[in-house]
Write an enzyme that holds these catalytic residues in place. Structure first.
Site, PDB file in Angstrom:
ATOM      1  N   GLU A 138      -5.009   9.834  29.949  1.00  0.00           N
ATOM      2  CA  GLU A 138      -4.516   9.886  28.565  1.00  0.00           C
ATOM      3  C   GLU A 138      -3.144   9.247  28.455  1.00  0.00           C
ATOM      4  OE1 GLU A 138      -6.577  10.082  25.958  1.00  0.00           O
ATOM      5  OE2 GLU A 138      -7.233  11.992  26.787  1.00  0.00           O
ATOM      6  N   ASP A 166      -3.590   3.805  28.553  1.00  0.00           N
ATOM      7  CA  ASP A 166      -4.144   2.470  28.218  1.00  0.00           C
ATOM      8  C   ASP A 166      -3.052   1.491  27.781  1.00  0.00           C
ATOM      9  OD1 ASP A 166      -3.866   3.663  25.666  1.00  0.00           O
ATOM     10  OD2 ASP A 166      -5.860   3.065  24.956  1.00  0.00           O
ATOM     11  N   ALA A 179     -10.350  13.743  14.397  1.00  0.00           N
ATOM     12  CA  ALA A 179     -10.472  14.764  15.440  1.00  0.00           C
ATOM     13  C   ALA A 179     -10.165  14.198  16.817  1.00  0.00           C
ATOM     14  CB  ALA A 179     -11.886  15.344  15.430  1.00  0.00           C
ATOM     15  N   GLY A 180      -9.708  12.958  16.877  1.00  0.00           N
ATOM     16  CA  GLY A 180      -9.400  12.356  18.168  1.00  0.00           C
ATOM     17  C   GLY A 180     -10.657  11.901  18.898  1.00  0.00           C
ATOM     18  N   SER A 232     -13.309   7.934  15.470  1.00  0.00           N
ATOM     19  CA  SER A 232     -14.168   7.469  14.382  1.00  0.00           C
ATOM     20  C   SER A 232     -13.699   6.088  13.917  1.00  0.00           C
ATOM     21  CB  SER A 232     -14.134   8.453  13.220  1.00  0.00           C
ATOM     22  OG  SER A 232     -12.804   8.664  12.805  1.00  0.00           O
ATOM     23  N   GLU A 269      -7.200  -3.272  14.208  1.00  0.00           N
ATOM     24  CA  GLU A 269      -6.547  -1.969  14.018  1.00  0.00           C
ATOM     25  C   GLU A 269      -5.024  -2.092  14.116  1.00  0.00           C
ATOM     26  OE1 GLU A 269      -8.596   1.213  15.927  1.00  0.00           O
ATOM     27  OE2 GLU A 269      -7.291   2.731  15.062  1.00  0.00           O
ATOM     28  N   ASP A 286     -10.516   2.845  23.090  1.00  0.00           N
ATOM     29  CA  ASP A 286     -11.564   3.277  22.155  1.00  0.00           C
ATOM     30  C   ASP A 286     -12.528   2.141  21.830  1.00  0.00           C
ATOM     31  OD1 ASP A 286      -9.842   5.384  22.274  1.00  0.00           O
ATOM     32  OD2 ASP A 286      -9.040   5.113  20.257  1.00  0.00           O
ATOM     33  N   TYR A 326       3.247   9.131  18.340  1.00  0.00           N
ATOM     34  CA  TYR A 326       2.524   8.208  19.218  1.00  0.00           C
ATOM     35  C   TYR A 326       3.388   6.980  19.499  1.00  0.00           C
ATOM     36  CZ  TYR A 326      -1.438   5.394  20.939  1.00  0.00           C
ATOM     37  OH  TYR A 326      -2.284   4.614  21.689  1.00  0.00           O
TER      38      TYR A 326
HETATM   39  C1  GLA Z   1      -5.485   7.181  20.914  1.00  0.00           C
HETATM   40  C2  GLA Z   1      -5.469   5.669  21.035  1.00  0.00           C
HETATM   41  C3  GLA Z   1      -5.927   5.239  22.426  1.00  0.00           C
HETATM   42  C4  GLA Z   1      -5.142   5.979  23.514  1.00  0.00           C
HETATM   43  C5  GLA Z   1      -5.163   7.485  23.243  1.00  0.00           C
HETATM   44  C6  GLA Z   1      -4.307   8.254  24.222  1.00  0.00           C
HETATM   45  O1  GLA Z   1      -6.793   7.658  20.966  1.00  0.00           O
HETATM   46  O2  GLA Z   1      -6.324   5.097  20.074  1.00  0.00           O
HETATM   47  O3  GLA Z   1      -5.766   3.851  22.560  1.00  0.00           O
HETATM   48  O4  GLA Z   1      -3.825   5.505  23.598  1.00  0.00           O
HETATM   49  O5  GLA Z   1      -4.713   7.771  21.934  1.00  0.00           O
HETATM   50  O6  GLA Z   1      -4.827   8.183  25.491  1.00  0.00           O
END
Ligand code: GLA
Length: 374
Positions: free
Chosen positions: A33, A36, A122-123, A126, A159, A171, A220
């Site tokens: 986590e 990336d 919700a992480g 989507s 994005e 993602d 973030y």
């Molecule tokens: C979000 C971002 C991903 C990644 C995660 C954390 O989901 O879209 O690219 O950075 O946070 O791991």
């Protein structure tokens, strides 16, 4: 009615005629986590929930898009995309159109109806699912050949640049290259990737805190900035260091005193998390679910105390699994600040786990959790 027929139904209702239906999955990240965007390693897997785009080409250059879940529509000409703050969902479609155009592809207009069952905010990604489902539709309708890695980068660009969210590549990558029931190891610098079978003895269970998280929010971006700050300082002593991916645990110890306290914590998370992903891949391939689960707990600790992207609700969910022997690992997944936890649970215990975790979460937070199987 299944989701594909629903998408088809919405299309026919609004525009008439027979569309083709395209889809892309949401994802859950097993481990790795906030690595990336540090050129590091991640290990996500697609979930069995998707965004569906029912689409049919038009003979002119107009796009008409209907978002069934919001009961809203948007129209724009191919060359006339413009960020729409009132219909944020439409920016994902517009972003893909714009990114393809910038790549020099000429596009026909289209009618589209969009729906899906990936929980929003919700992480579970989507947004990447929406981008990649749209991209699949546009590729097919316009006969565009894109290699899947190229497609993932195009989605991220839409994005980052059009929607304005500074996410990493994980993602989009897993939405393009993932396979259900398998984990996808990705090296986010080299794009090297590998599918790994998961143990049939354990299930990946997702628990949603139902707390919405604002990814576009400042935390973030602030974490990204802090990682760059660590790189700036460390690279003064070692010019080979281009990203935290290049920093080994030993190097971090050597440079420790040069880093401000909060930067020390952020760097320690990323450096140790990268190592955990590599170790986790080895354990998964060796069929060691317990060992893999231990690393999930370690990852959560690191995100909670060093990276500080967890929250009370996520911690309550992870803590609630501690005395369940049948749960081998649990951690927050995705960007954090709410969203979901990912749990590795013995196959036969999933039913009992679902009941228990909901009850304990309710007791700890007075909130209702939702549970999904990956
Ligand atoms: C979000 C971002 C991903 C990644 C995660 C954390 O989901 O879209 O690219 O950075 O946070 O791991």
């Amino acid at each position: 009615m299944n989701m594909e027929s629903r998408a088809r139904g919405f299309f026919t209702e609004v525009y008439g005629g027979e569309p083709k239906v395209y889809r892309a999955p949401g994802r859950v990240n097993l481990i790795g986590e906030h690595t990336d965007y540090n050129d590091g390693y991640v290990l996500p897997t697609p979930i069995d929930r998707h965004v569906y785009v029912a689409a049919k080409p038009r003979s002119d250059d107009r796009f008409r898009v209907y978002a069934a879940d919001f009961r809203e529509s948007k129209e724009f000409p191919v060359g006339g995309t413009k960020l729409d703050p009132d219909r944020p969902w439409s920016n994902y479609v517009q972003g893909v159109v714009e990114a393809l155009r910038e790549e020099g592809h000429s596009l026909k207009g289209a009618d589209m109806a969009v729906t899906g069952d990936v929980p929003l905010g919700a992480g579970l990604s989507s947004s990447a699912a929406m981008l990649m489902a749209t991209l699949r539709a546009l590729q097919d309708m316009n006969g565009l050949e894109l290699d899947p890695v190229e497609a993932a980068y195009l989605g991220r660009r839409a994005e980052n640049e059009f929607v304005g969210v500074q996410c990493g590549i994980m993602d989009h990558f897993v939405a393009c290259l993932g396979e259900h029931g398998r984990a996808l190891f990705i090296d986010c610098r080299t794009n090297e990737h590998r599918l790994i079978d998961m143990q049939p003895t354990h299930r990946v269970v997702i628990v949603n805190t139902m707390m919405r998280r604002e990814l576009a929010g400042s935390a973030y971006n602030e974490r990204r900035e802090q990682c760059l700050e660590a790189v700036r300082i460390i690279s003064k002593h070692d010019p080979e260091v281009k990203a935290l991916r290049d920093v080994s645990p030993e190097m971090l110890v050597e440079q420790w005193d040069k880093l401000p306290a909060v930067i020390q914590q952020r760097a320690r998370h990323v450096v140790t998390e990268n190592q955990r992903v590599l170790d986790a891949v080895g354990l998964l391939e060796a069929g060691d679910a317990e060992g893999f689960g231990d690393l999930m707990y370690d990852s959560h600790e690191s995100l909670r105390y060093d990276y500080e992207v967890s929250c009370e609700e996520l911690d309550a969910l992870v803590d609630a699994t501690m005395d369940m022997d049948e749960v081998v690992g649990a951690r927050m997944t995705g960007a954090g600040f709410g969203g979901c936890t990912v749990n590795l649970v013995e196959e036969g215990y999933v039913g009992e786990f679902t009941e228990k975790i909901k009850e304990r979460y309710l007791r700890a937070t007075a909130k209702q959790a939702e549970v999904y199987l990956a």
